[in-house]
Design a protein around this motif. Structure first.
Motif, PDB file in Angstrom:
ATOM      1  N   UNK A  76      -9.684  16.042 -23.067  1.00  0.00           N
ATOM      2  CA  UNK A  76      -9.803  14.581 -23.121  1.00  0.00           C
ATOM      3  C   UNK A  76      -8.404  13.979 -23.291  1.00  0.00           C
ATOM      4  N   UNK A  77      -8.048  12.942 -22.503  1.00  0.00           N
ATOM      5  CA  UNK A  77      -6.719  12.335 -22.637  1.00  0.00           C
ATOM      6  C   UNK A  77      -6.554  11.627 -23.980  1.00  0.00           C
ATOM      7  N   UNK A  78      -5.298  11.542 -24.438  1.00  0.00           N
ATOM      8  CA  UNK A  78      -5.021  10.902 -25.726  1.00  0.00           C
ATOM      9  C   UNK A  78      -4.284   9.569 -25.559  1.00  0.00           C
ATOM     10  N   UNK A  79      -3.610   9.363 -24.451  1.00  0.00           N
ATOM     11  CA  UNK A  79      -2.893   8.113 -24.189  1.00  0.00           C
ATOM     12  C   UNK A  79      -3.888   6.984 -23.943  1.00  0.00           C
ATOM     13  N   UNK A  80      -3.637   5.786 -24.524  1.00  0.00           N
ATOM     14  CA  UNK A  80      -4.584   4.677 -24.438  1.00  0.00           C
ATOM     15  C   UNK A  80      -4.835   4.230 -22.991  1.00  0.00           C
ATOM     16  N   UNK A  81      -3.802   4.101 -22.192  1.00  0.00           N
ATOM     17  CA  UNK A  81      -3.973   3.696 -20.794  1.00  0.00           C
ATOM     18  C   UNK A  81      -4.749   4.731 -20.006  1.00  0.00           C
ATOM     19  N   UNK A  87     -12.261   6.659 -18.850  1.00  0.00           N
ATOM     20  CA  UNK A  87     -13.585   6.134 -19.178  1.00  0.00           C
ATOM     21  C   UNK A  87     -14.259   5.558 -17.941  1.00  0.00           C
ATOM     22  N   UNK A  88     -13.529   4.714 -17.217  1.00  0.00           N
ATOM     23  CA  UNK A  88     -14.093   4.088 -16.016  1.00  0.00           C
ATOM     24  C   UNK A  88     -14.465   5.162 -14.988  1.00  0.00           C
ATOM     25  N   UNK A  89     -13.600   6.150 -14.817  1.00  0.00           N
ATOM     26  CA  UNK A  89     -13.869   7.210 -13.838  1.00  0.00           C
ATOM     27  C   UNK A  89     -15.097   8.030 -14.241  1.00  0.00           C
ATOM     28  N   UNK A 114     -17.168  10.297 -21.198  1.00  0.00           N
ATOM     29  CA  UNK A 114     -16.872   8.862 -21.327  1.00  0.00           C
ATOM     30  C   UNK A 114     -17.011   8.435 -22.785  1.00  0.00           C
ATOM     31  N   UNK A 115     -17.999   8.959 -23.468  1.00  0.00           N
ATOM     32  CA  UNK A 115     -18.212   8.633 -24.884  1.00  0.00           C
ATOM     33  C   UNK A 115     -17.034   9.089 -25.734  1.00  0.00           C
ATOM     34  N   UNK A 116     -16.427  10.209 -25.364  1.00  0.00           N
ATOM     35  CA  UNK A 116     -15.311  10.759 -26.140  1.00  0.00           C
ATOM     36  C   UNK A 116     -14.082   9.849 -26.145  1.00  0.00           C
ATOM     37  N   UNK A 117     -13.911   9.029 -25.121  1.00  0.00           N
ATOM     38  CA  UNK A 117     -12.725   8.175 -25.053  1.00  0.00           C
ATOM     39  C   UNK A 117     -13.021   6.715 -25.360  1.00  0.00           C
ATOM     40  N   UNK A 149     -17.739  13.980 -30.689  1.00  0.00           N
ATOM     41  CA  UNK A 149     -16.459  13.440 -30.241  1.00  0.00           C
ATOM     42  C   UNK A 149     -15.621  12.998 -31.440  1.00  0.00           C
ATOM     43  N   UNK A 150     -14.295  13.124 -31.319  1.00  0.00           N
ATOM     44  CA  UNK A 150     -13.416  12.784 -32.435  1.00  0.00           C
ATOM     45  C   UNK A 150     -13.555  11.317 -32.830  1.00  0.00           C
ATOM     46  N   UNK A 151     -13.770  10.414 -31.850  1.00  0.00           N
ATOM     47  CA  UNK A 151     -13.925   9.001 -32.199  1.00  0.00           C
ATOM     48  C   UNK A 151     -15.199   8.777 -33.004  1.00  0.00           C
TER      49      UNK A 151
END
Length: 173
Positions: A76-81, A87-89, A114-117, A149-151
């Motif tokens: 899972x990516x960590x950078x906000x952008x 997420x959209x993809x 998607x939920x993870x980010x 998920x971490x979030x």
């Protein structure tokens, strides 16, 4: 003179009706026959329950394997952008899979990723509850239990177990 097919058909019909009459008589008048029928029925029910349980366990193991492989292969990516684009993809991919009737595990995996980010996973889960088909939603919930998920761990804190199906109570049917 009747044809051979007529004679054979008549003989089969008479033997079938005779067996039905015999079976009904035995069922009504023979207690041992009734006990044997009940035992056979109970054995059949137990066998069906064991098959259903094995199917659930196989599905749970498959979900866990697919989830672990996916997270190891594509972290899972960590950078906000990057998280926003990701997420959209993933939501787009999940919607495509859902509308195409693809494998529910793969569809649930896309929703899970998607939920993870997503910054507020509880809101997203409520949206999923309203829009995702129940089999996919059950698999998604199982994935969240297996590997939260971490979030979600950040939001709920210690109320959610950190990874592992040992404390899970949700079952997939």
């Amino acid at each position: 003179m009747p044809s051979t097919a007529t004679v054979v058909t008549s003989a089969l019909a008479v033997s079938a009706v005779s067996y039905l009459i015999y079976f009904d008589y035995q069922r009504r008048h023979n207690p041992e026959f009734r006990r044997a029928l009940r035992k056979r029925e109970q054995k059949y029910i137990k066998q069906k329950e064991l098959q259903a349980e094995a199917k659930k366990m196989d599905m749970k193991l498959r979900i866990e394997k697919v989830l672990k492989e996916s997270l190891a292969k594509d972290p899972i990516p960590t950078d906000m952008g990057a998280r926003e684009k990701y997420f959209v993809a993933e939501v787009g991919r999940a919607d495509e899979l859902l509308s195409a009737g693809a494998d529910p595990v793969e569809t649930a995996l896309a929703f899970y990723r998607a939920l993870c980010v997503y910054p507020n996973p509880i809101d997203l889960m409520s949206i999923y509850d309203k829009s995702v088909k129940p089999p996919v939603l059950d698999i998604l919930r199982q994935m969240v239990i297996i590997e939260p998920p971490s979030v979600l761990r950040d939001v709920l804190g210690s109320a959610i177990p950190s990874g592992g199906p040992s404390g899970s109570t949700l079952t997939v049917e």
